[in-house]
Design a protein around this motif. Sequence first.
Motif, mmCIF file in Angstrom:
data_model
loop_
_atom_site.group_PDB
_atom_site.id
_atom_site.type_symbol
_atom_site.label_atom_id
_atom_site.label_comp_id
_atom_site.label_asym_id
_atom_site.label_seq_id
_atom_site.Cartn_x
_atom_site.Cartn_y
_atom_site.Cartn_z
ATOM 1 N N ARG A 174 4.828 -12.933 -70.693
ATOM 2 C CA ARG A 174 5.385 -14.034 -69.892
ATOM 3 C C ARG A 174 5.337 -15.356 -70.671
ATOM 4 O O ARG A 174 6.286 -16.143 -70.626
ATOM 5 N N ARG A 183 12.257 -16.730 -67.603
ATOM 6 C CA ARG A 183 11.190 -16.582 -66.605
ATOM 7 C C ARG A 183 11.484 -15.384 -65.707
ATOM 8 O O ARG A 183 12.594 -15.227 -65.198
ATOM 9 N N THR A 184 10.446 -14.575 -65.539
ATOM 10 C CA THR A 184 10.526 -13.417 -64.647
ATOM 11 C C THR A 184 9.153 -13.152 -64.078
ATOM 12 O O THR A 184 8.128 -13.436 -64.713
ATOM 13 N N GLU A 185 9.104 -12.594 -62.895
ATOM 14 C CA GLU A 185 7.837 -12.383 -62.210
ATOM 15 C C GLU A 185 7.251 -11.000 -62.470
ATOM 16 O O GLU A 185 6.049 -10.829 -62.468
ATOM 17 N N HIS A 186 8.095 -9.999 -62.680
ATOM 18 C CA HIS A 186 7.611 -8.623 -62.726
ATOM 19 C C HIS A 186 7.759 -8.072 -64.144
ATOM 20 O O HIS A 186 8.807 -7.521 -64.500
ATOM 21 N N THR A 191 12.404 -3.267 -62.080
ATOM 22 C CA THR A 191 13.615 -3.987 -62.485
ATOM 23 C C THR A 191 13.504 -4.577 -63.886
ATOM 24 O O THR A 191 14.433 -5.244 -64.339
ATOM 25 N N TRP A 192 12.367 -4.322 -64.535
ATOM 26 C CA TRP A 192 12.147 -4.961 -65.833
ATOM 27 C C TRP A 192 13.127 -4.459 -66.888
ATOM 28 O O TRP A 192 13.637 -5.242 -67.694
ATOM 29 N N TRP A 195 16.451 -6.181 -66.630
ATOM 30 C CA TRP A 195 16.341 -7.617 -66.948
ATOM 31 C C TRP A 195 16.149 -7.815 -68.448
ATOM 32 O O TRP A 195 16.783 -8.700 -69.046
ATOM 33 N N TRP A 196 15.330 -6.999 -69.076
ATOM 34 C CA TRP A 196 15.057 -7.153 -70.501
ATOM 35 C C TRP A 196 16.298 -6.816 -71.323
ATOM 36 O O TRP A 196 16.572 -7.466 -72.350
ATOM 37 N N HIS A 199 18.531 -9.967 -71.356
ATOM 38 C CA HIS A 199 18.056 -11.216 -71.937
ATOM 39 C C HIS A 199 17.442 -11.070 -73.328
ATOM 40 O O HIS A 199 17.178 -12.079 -73.987
#
Length: 381
Positions: A174, A183-186, A191-192, A195-196, A199
């Motif tokens: 993080r 910025r990401t929470e998990h 869902t990572w 998302w990865w 980005h």
Amino acid sequence: MDTPGMTRSGQDVKVVGSLYVAFELGDRSWKLCLGDGIRSPSRCTVAAGDTAAVLKAIARAKVRCRLPDDAPVRSCYEAGRDGFWLHRWASAQRISNLVVDPASIEVSRRARRAKTDRLDADRLLSMLMRYHAGERRLWAIARIPSPEQEDQRRVHRELGRLRQERTAHSNRVRSLLVLHNLRTEHIGGRTWGRWWAEHAAQLLPDLRAEIDRELERLALVARQIRTLETMQAHQVRNGEQPAIAGLARLAGIGTGSAWTLVKELFGWRRFGNRRELAGCLGLAPTPYASGTSEVEQGISKAGNKRVRWLMVELAWSWLRFQPASELSKWFNQRFGAAGKRSRRIGIVALARRLAIAIWRYLEHGEFPAGAKLKPVTAAEL
């Protein structure tokens, strides 16, 4: 830690006729101080773990002190990195050994005091002789678990370290992402992956490679955590851990918490009363009274820190999941209308009372007043 009671006033206990050995344990070498209470002590250094050299030093000391070969040997060392293997070896050699709590050893109160391994060994030897002469409250003696009981602590302690590592890896990833305003929470969640993939291209190659390595370590730690948690749940479901299963049936106490309580404390320790239990947890009061000055310094924090921290967390959980219990009613009546500071103080008192209630439940079968059990799931039927 145990604090044995005082001997009778005026009792004549001699220390002569035995050989006394104090171990000052180090990583590479051990300092031994040996004496019989009459002559000045002798000192020697042996390689760490060299038990044969220890036996030779004891034999030489007996000759020097003119003691017979079968003279009793009494030894001690401070609890620390070497654990209890040395105590078990000494017991096998018919050596009466004590494992001492280092925090209970008296020290000079001078502003500057000399401290060396030799001086520490000399002090241990002197205190060992005083202990066997009758000063039973001189220091605190560790209760030695059996090898099986000690081995049963490994699972939940490893789980605690792995969870800390998981948090550290997540925080590191993080922090690296925030360097580029990502910025990401998990981190590592469901869902990572998507998302990865969206980005990762925004980062330079070396930073992206570093994050990938952190993610690999995170995945390994998460897999090991799941393995240990599954093993715990399997043993509880199959009836291999009846005490843990019974404790985990109480609402507000999970399998992991019940496992820690039983393996660290209630599964092998025996307490005579509630004060002994509170003292073992470090939840006992520490008053300071001198002359007209009387100050309450709070809890001692001298016991098992893992269980003490856990009991405070379980106290908050108990208020949430057991609102109709007598313990929750007592807390709400006493501290419910108070401020945050008073509630933080009160939760420690609740943790102490909850620990006593759990002890009575496991030891004597006394169900906590007003408490409820978790509903039985279809998998348990």
